[in-house]
Design an enzyme around this catalytic site. Structure first.
Site, PDB file in Angstrom:
ATOM      1  CD  GLU A 187      -2.843   0.805   2.637  1.00 28.55           C
ATOM      2  OE1 GLU A 187      -4.205   1.390   2.244  1.00 28.55           O
ATOM      3  OE2 GLU A 187      -2.451   0.326   3.560  1.00 28.55           O
ATOM      4  CE  LYS A 242      -7.721   0.129   3.282  1.00 25.64           C
ATOM      5  NZ  LYS A 242      -6.523   0.872   3.956  1.00 25.64           N
ATOM      6  CB  CYS A 300      -4.030  -2.014   4.576  1.00 26.99           C
ATOM      7  SG  CYS A 300      -3.402  -1.595   5.797  1.00 26.99           S
TER       8      CYS A 300
END
Length: 281
Positions: free
Chosen positions: A42, A115, A161
């Site tokens: 990321e 995301k 993440c």
């Protein structure tokens, strides 16, 4: 049949162009070592300064496409702040989508994942309060990239993440056919030390997929602030076993390697057919 995977850890700073130089070196090294699927972390192109990075979104996509084509690899290009949604509409409100791209050896963007789960937490570090919703708009689509990697058909489920904390996402990706899960990340030093490895192994067990965690690590100087990330890029197999991991971040990047062998993963799933037994989803 099998193919080699590389997980690259970075210590990205705020200089986008310098980070791109480091990414080129790291990807070249991994490709020369035989990796056919390479995953970046990321915020690979910059820690902080997301506005500046978003302005260069198309340019940096082209950089990654050229890099994948030159090295003849499948590349999960970490994340980029994208000013537009997948349908082309503008995000607005000064926010972006946190986007991960799968790029094939022809330089084509095979898949885009935005995301879904945005990080919000109080952490006992120099930053203290984290709230990604101030910068990003959450995505709403589960994404699998259907790839042919070195002669092996493989479905890559894409995560980013904070997504790794949510087992339902990993399970849904498996139910939609995923073989591998990719997790570009920038875990804080505190949360990473406590949870990073456990979460990657748990999601591998939940999904019976190989999980590739590629992480930022070390100290990041963002203007007058300093942010510390945990690093320790890691690959876990479908049995939840760690097959490769880095230690503390040293230098500009670190690389770990593993092989993905479909027959071995099929055997793990046959020996413990948890998705045949699942009753609550």
């Amino acid at each position: 049949m099998s193919f080699a995977i590389a997980s690259i850890g970075l210590n990205s700073q705020t200089s986008i162009d310098n980070n791109l130089r480091i990414i080129s070196h790291a990807v070249n090294e991994a490709a020369q070592a035989g990796a056919k699927l390479i995953v970046l972390p990321e915020n690979a192109c910059a820690m902080g300064r997301q506005d500046e990075l978003a302005i260069r979104f198309d340019e940096i996509c082209q950089f990654y496409q050229t890099l994948a084509q030159k090295q003849q690899i499948h590349l999960v290009a970490g994340t980029l702040p994208c000013p537009n949604r997948p349908d082309g509409s503008k995000v607005g409100g000064g926010r972006f989508r946190q986007t991960s791209l799968m790029i094939d050896p022809a330089g084509n963007i095979k898949a885009r994942y935005d995301k879904i789960h945005l990080f919000r937490a109080m952490v006992n570090d120099s930053t203290g309060r984290y709230d990604e919703s101030q910068t990003f708009e959450a995505g709403d689509e589960v994404v699998i990239a259907n790839c042919m990697i070195d002669g092996v058909a493989v479905n890559v489920g894409m995560m980013i993440c904070f997504d790794v904390r949510f087992p339902a996402l990993a399970q849904q990706l498996r139910q939609q056919g995923a073989d591998i899960l990719t997790v570009p990340a920038a875990f804080t030093q505190r949360t990473g030390q406590a949870h990073w490895q456990l979460l990657l192994q748990a999601r591998a067990l939940d999904s019976q997929c190989m999980v590739i965690g590629s992480a930022q690590g070390g100290m990041h100087h963002i203007g007058s602030r300093v942010r510390e990330t945990w690093g320790h890029s890691l690959i876990a197999d479908a049995n939840g076993q760690v097959v490769a991991t880095t230690g503390e971040m040293t230098g500009e990047y670190q690389i770990v390697y593993a092989n993905y062998t479909p027959s071995e993963q099929r055997q793990i799933r046959q020996n413990l057919p948890i998705f045949d037994c699942h009753r609550l989803s």
